[in-house]
Scaffold this active site. Sequence first.
Site, PDB file in Angstrom:
ATOM      1  N   LYS A 172       0.848  -1.177   0.000  1.00 27.13           N
ATOM      2  CA  LYS A 172       0.000   0.000   0.000  1.00 27.13           C
ATOM      3  C   LYS A 172       0.891   1.237   0.000  1.00 27.13           C
ATOM      4  O   LYS A 172       2.048   1.101   0.391  1.00 27.13           O
ATOM      5  CB  LYS A 172      -0.925  -0.007   1.204  1.00 27.13           C
ATOM      6  CG  LYS A 172      -0.203   0.263   2.538  1.00 27.13           C
ATOM      7  CD  LYS A 172      -1.163   0.596   3.614  1.00 27.13           C
ATOM      8  CE  LYS A 172      -1.160   2.039   3.987  1.00 27.13           C
ATOM      9  NZ  LYS A 172      -0.090   2.471   4.867  1.00 27.13           N
ATOM     10  N   HIS A 202      -0.507  -5.293   5.705  1.00 31.58           N
ATOM     11  CA  HIS A 202       0.229  -6.099   6.687  1.00 31.58           C
ATOM     12  C   HIS A 202      -0.591  -6.352   7.957  1.00 31.58           C
ATOM     13  O   HIS A 202      -0.300  -7.266   8.704  1.00 31.58           O
ATOM     14  CB  HIS A 202       1.603  -5.497   6.998  1.00 31.58           C
ATOM     15  CG  HIS A 202       1.587  -4.324   7.927  1.00 31.58           C
ATOM     16  ND1 HIS A 202       1.336  -3.054   7.526  1.00 31.58           N
ATOM     17  CD2 HIS A 202       1.786  -4.246   9.262  1.00 31.58           C
ATOM     18  CE1 HIS A 202       1.392  -2.242   8.567  1.00 31.58           C
ATOM     19  NE2 HIS A 202       1.668  -2.926   9.638  1.00 31.58           N
ATOM     20  N   LYS A 206      -1.137 -10.042  10.859  1.00 31.00           N
ATOM     21  CA  LYS A 206      -0.883 -10.092  12.309  1.00 31.00           C
ATOM     22  C   LYS A 206      -1.657 -11.266  12.914  1.00 31.00           C
ATOM     23  O   LYS A 206      -2.825 -11.478  12.591  1.00 31.00           O
ATOM     24  CB  LYS A 206      -1.315  -8.776  12.969  1.00 31.00           C
ATOM     25  CG  LYS A 206      -0.424  -7.586  12.601  1.00 31.00           C
ATOM     26  CD  LYS A 206      -0.882  -6.324  13.317  1.00 31.00           C
ATOM     27  CE  LYS A 206      -0.207  -5.084  12.751  1.00 31.00           C
ATOM     28  NZ  LYS A 206       1.057  -4.753  13.375  1.00 31.00           N
ATOM     29  N   GLU A 240      -0.954   5.308  17.787  1.00 32.83           N
ATOM     30  CA  GLU A 240       0.510   5.260  17.728  1.00 32.83           C
ATOM     31  C   GLU A 240       1.061   6.392  18.573  1.00 32.83           C
ATOM     32  O   GLU A 240       0.492   7.491  18.585  1.00 32.83           O
ATOM     33  CB  GLU A 240       0.978   5.437  16.284  1.00 32.83           C
ATOM     34  CG  GLU A 240       0.520   4.324  15.376  1.00 32.83           C
ATOM     35  CD  GLU A 240       1.084   4.511  13.970  1.00 32.83           C
ATOM     36  OE1 GLU A 240       2.192   4.033  13.718  1.00 32.83           O
ATOM     37  OE2 GLU A 240       0.419   5.163  13.155  1.00 32.83           O
ATOM     38  N   ASP A 259      -3.859   6.752   5.103  1.00 29.82           N
ATOM     39  CA  ASP A 259      -2.762   5.908   5.571  1.00 29.82           C
ATOM     40  C   ASP A 259      -3.264   4.705   6.377  1.00 29.82           C
ATOM     41  O   ASP A 259      -2.710   3.620   6.280  1.00 29.82           O
ATOM     42  CB  ASP A 259      -1.823   6.764   6.440  1.00 29.82           C
ATOM     43  CG  ASP A 259      -0.563   6.018   6.845  1.00 29.82           C
ATOM     44  OD1 ASP A 259       0.038   5.367   5.963  1.00 29.82           O
ATOM     45  OD2 ASP A 259      -0.181   6.079   8.034  1.00 29.82           O
ATOM     46  N   HIS A 264      -6.004  -0.620   6.494  1.00 30.26           N
ATOM     47  CA  HIS A 264      -5.943  -1.476   7.690  1.00 30.26           C
ATOM     48  C   HIS A 264      -7.268  -1.496   8.462  1.00 30.26           C
ATOM     49  O   HIS A 264      -7.783  -2.552   8.812  1.00 30.26           O
ATOM     50  CB  HIS A 264      -4.857  -0.988   8.656  1.00 30.26           C
ATOM     51  CG  HIS A 264      -3.505  -0.835   8.025  1.00 30.26           C
ATOM     52  ND1 HIS A 264      -3.013  -1.716   7.102  1.00 30.26           N
ATOM     53  CD2 HIS A 264      -2.525   0.098   8.196  1.00 30.26           C
ATOM     54  CE1 HIS A 264      -1.803  -1.342   6.731  1.00 30.26           C
ATOM     55  NE2 HIS A 264      -1.488  -0.239   7.373  1.00 30.26           N
ATOM     56  N   LYS A 364      -1.505   9.581  15.145  1.00 32.13           N
ATOM     57  CA  LYS A 364      -0.097   9.589  15.567  1.00 32.13           C
ATOM     58  C   LYS A 364       0.032  10.533  16.750  1.00 32.13           C
ATOM     59  O   LYS A 364      -0.803  11.401  16.955  1.00 32.13           O
ATOM     60  CB  LYS A 364       0.797  10.032  14.416  1.00 32.13           C
ATOM     61  CG  LYS A 364       0.755   9.061  13.238  1.00 32.13           C
ATOM     62  CD  LYS A 364       1.978   9.158  12.365  1.00 32.13           C
ATOM     63  CE  LYS A 364       1.887   8.244  11.144  1.00 32.13           C
ATOM     64  NZ  LYS A 364       2.173   6.829  11.417  1.00 32.13           N
TER      65      LYS A 364
END
Length: 514
Positions: A172, A202, A206, A240, A259, A264, A364
Site C-alpha cells: 500500500k 500487513h 498479524k 501510535e 494511511d 488497515h 499519531k
Amino acid sequence: MSAAENTNPLSVGLSEPVLPQPCTLVIFGGAGDLSGRKLLPAIFNLGLDGVLPANFAVLGFSIEEMDDAEYRGFARRGVERFSRQQPDEENWPNYERQLFYQSGSFDDPAAYEALKQRLDEIEPQFGIPGNRIFYLAIPPRLIGVCAQQLKAAGLVQDETSGGPFSRIIVEKPIGRDLQSAQEVNEILGECFAEPQIYRIDHYLGKETVQNILVMRFGNAIFEPLWNAKHIDHVQITVAEDEGVGTRAGYYDRAGALRDMVQNHILQLLSLVAMEPPWTMDADVIRDHRLDVLHCLRPLNIENIESDVVRAQYAHGFFQGDDVPGYRREEDVASDSSTETYVALRVFIDNWRWAGVPFYIRTGKRLPKRVSEIAVQFKDVPHILFNSDNDHPLDPNVLALRLQPDEGMSLRIATKMPGSRVQIYPVKMDFRYGSTFGDQSPEAYERLLLDVMTGDATLFMRRDAVEASWRWIQPLLDAWDRGNKRWLPEYPSSTWGPVEAERLIENDGRRWRVL
Ligand code: BG6
C-alpha cells in the site's frame, strides 16, 4: 489459560499445511528501508523455523551499487537490529548463501535483461524451476513502470499454461484516491492476471487479526450474540505514540484517513462484521469481507461533524521530551492541513448490524501505541442488580488486543465477596505471551509464506481496494473543498481533540480508556 489445557492440540488444524513452492524472491527496492527492517529479517526467521522451501533464493534489485557480499552485510545489519531471532555463526552462513544482489534502474529495459540473466544463473544453482515472486518494496509511483517493464522483458509467465509461476506483491498505498487506485490496478491488470497479484495489507498478517475469525467461528458462545440485538457498539482504536518521523514526504500527502483507515482499519472492520464464510477458500473469505464494504452507509457529508473528526498533533511531550507539532516536523509544509488523527462513526446497513455504530479512531502522537477492537454488549435490563440509575452496571465488553500485549479480555460483572451484594467488573484475560510463550511470527513472515504457497486469503483483491476508496472518496472531496477550514489540534501525547470526545458522547457513549 494455558495451551496445555487443550487435550488434543493436533485436532485443531484446519487442513494439511500446503507447502511453499521452490522459488526466487526478487525484491525491488532490495536495498531499501522495508527490505532491511522487515523483509530480509522475515526470510531469516522463516529459514530458522524451517518453513522456507528447500529450493529458494533472494535477489535484491535496487539502484544502489552493491555486490553480493555488501548486500549480505546489509541484510546482516537489518537482521541483527530488527529480527525476532538473532543470527549466529551457525545459522547465518546458511541464510546468506541464498542472498544475491543486482543493481539497476527500475525504468531501464537493459536492467531487466540483466535481471533475467542473473535469475537464469542463480536458479539452476538452487534447483529452482523458474518460479518467481517480484516484491515491489518501492515508492507507489513506480509500481506501474516496474510491472510494465517486467512484462516487456518477458518475465511474467502465464500461469494457466502450467509452467513456472510469476507473482507480484505490491505494498500500500494503492493510489491516493479512487481514480488513481483504478489506474494502478488497471496497469497491474494489463501485466499480471488478478490471481498473480498479491496486494499486501500487513494488518491482515498479524496473528491477532487472523484470530478474529477463529474467535468468531471457532467458538460457540460469541456468534449467537454477534449482532444488533446484543451488541451496543464497537470501538476500533489504532493508536501510535510516534510522530511522522522521517516519512513526511509520503505522509503529508496522505494523512491518517488514507494511511490507516482506507486499508488497515476497514479490513479490521470487515473481519469483525463479515458473515460466516462456508469455506476457508481465499475468494469466499474475500467476497465476505467485500460485502461489508458494500454495506457501509455513506458518511453524512452535509453534516460532517456528526460522523467524522480530523485533527493534527501540536507541540507536546513524548517520553519526557519536548516534541514539535506536526507542522514543524521535517519536510512538512508550515501550513499543512494534513490530518494526523481521524475519528469516525460508521454504520453497516445490513440485517446483522442495523443501527449499531462502529466508532473508529486512529492517530499519531497519541499517548501510547495500542490497537484494539472492543465489542460492547447491551446493558442488562434496569432491574435487579442494574436498578440504580445513578450507578449503572458496567456493560460486558469483549476487547481484542491486537498490539502490544496481544490477547483478549472479557469484562463481566461479579459479586464481591461479603455479606452485601456489591458488584464489581472483573476481566477474564487471555494473553498470547503467557499462553504460547514464544514471540509470534511477524506479519511479513506469514504473508511471504502465503505468497510462496499461493494462498491469497490475507491479501487485498482489486475490488476491495476500490470499494474502500469508493466509500472514502466523498469525504476526501469534502475535505478538499473545505481545505482552508480550521483543523482542530491536539497536544502531542493526548487522546485527540475534544471534538472526538463529542463525536461519541453525542450518542451517550465514551471512548474506552486505554
Ligand atoms: C503503515 C502506515 O501502513 O502502518 C504507518 O503507513 C503506520 O503510518 C503503520 O505507522 C503501523 O503499523 P504497525 O504494524 O506498527 O501497527
